[in-house]
Design a protein around this motif. Structure first.
Motif, mmCIF file in Angstrom:
data_model
loop_
_atom_site.group_PDB
_atom_site.id
_atom_site.type_symbol
_atom_site.label_atom_id
_atom_site.label_comp_id
_atom_site.label_asym_id
_atom_site.label_seq_id
_atom_site.Cartn_x
_atom_site.Cartn_y
_atom_site.Cartn_z
ATOM 1 N N GLU A 49 34.434 32.092 26.904
ATOM 2 C CA GLU A 49 34.500 31.744 28.323
ATOM 3 C C GLU A 49 35.903 31.985 28.846
ATOM 4 O O GLU A 49 36.867 31.978 28.083
ATOM 5 C CB GLU A 49 34.109 30.283 28.547
ATOM 6 C CG GLU A 49 35.090 29.282 27.974
ATOM 7 C CD GLU A 49 34.667 27.832 28.149
ATOM 8 O OE1 GLU A 49 33.521 27.577 28.550
ATOM 9 O OE2 GLU A 49 35.517 26.961 27.872
ATOM 10 N N GLU A 92 34.523 27.695 35.307
ATOM 11 C CA GLU A 92 34.149 28.889 34.557
ATOM 12 C C GLU A 92 34.070 30.095 35.482
ATOM 13 O O GLU A 92 33.391 30.069 36.503
ATOM 14 C CB GLU A 92 32.799 28.674 33.875
ATOM 15 C CG GLU A 92 32.405 29.811 32.971
ATOM 16 C CD GLU A 92 31.098 29.552 32.262
ATOM 17 O OE1 GLU A 92 30.074 30.097 32.731
ATOM 18 O OE2 GLU A 92 31.095 28.796 31.276
ATOM 19 N N SER A 122 31.719 34.253 31.181
ATOM 20 C CA SER A 122 31.337 33.784 29.850
ATOM 21 C C SER A 122 30.386 34.800 29.234
ATOM 22 O O SER A 122 29.817 35.640 29.933
ATOM 23 C CB SER A 122 30.682 32.405 29.912
ATOM 24 O OG SER A 122 29.477 32.450 30.633
#
Length: 125
Positions: A45, A53, A56
């Motif tokens: 990630e 995030e 990923s």
């Protein structure tokens, strides 16, 4: 169809898909894996400075030898983490590696046994 494309059967290259990648207005980030034999244990990630995030990937197919990705990133500070589910990094039955590069320069590399995870924080300008 033969009327529309009279040379189609004689020119097989006419049926080749073409992918056009637009130029990157930010920083080109390359991620390259050479797997150890258990690609299905590998995930990763990238988080932004706020811990959100951004990208990923994984797990990959068992027995997959390698994987390469290129991303266009905005300037900023990010944290990259690679995870190995078994906890032995990319080390069995042979050493593998993960390499993260920005603008052609290696900014992170982990080879072989890095344990359950390896992390690096980097800034793209």
């Amino acid at each position: 169809d033969s009327y529309m494309h009279p040379y189609y059967s004689e020119l097989p290259y006419m049926n080749v898909p073409v992918y056009i990648i637009p130029p990157c207005d930010g920083v080109e980030l390359s991620l390259n894996f050479v797997f150890d034999g258990y690609a299905d244990e590998t995930t990763w990630e990238i988080l932004d400075a706020e811990g959100e995030e951004v990208l990923s990937g994984g797990p990959y197919s068992q027995g997959q030898a390698s994987a390469s990705f290129v991303y266009c990133m905005e300037p900023g500070t990010y944290t990259f983490t690679v995870f190995d589910e078994y906890g032995d990094g990319l080390s069995y039955p042979k050493d593998g590696s993960v390499t993260l590069s920005a603008g052609g320069e290696v900014i992170f590399e982990a080879i072989g046994n890095f344990g359950g995870s390896a992390t690096s924080t980097f800034t793209l300008e």
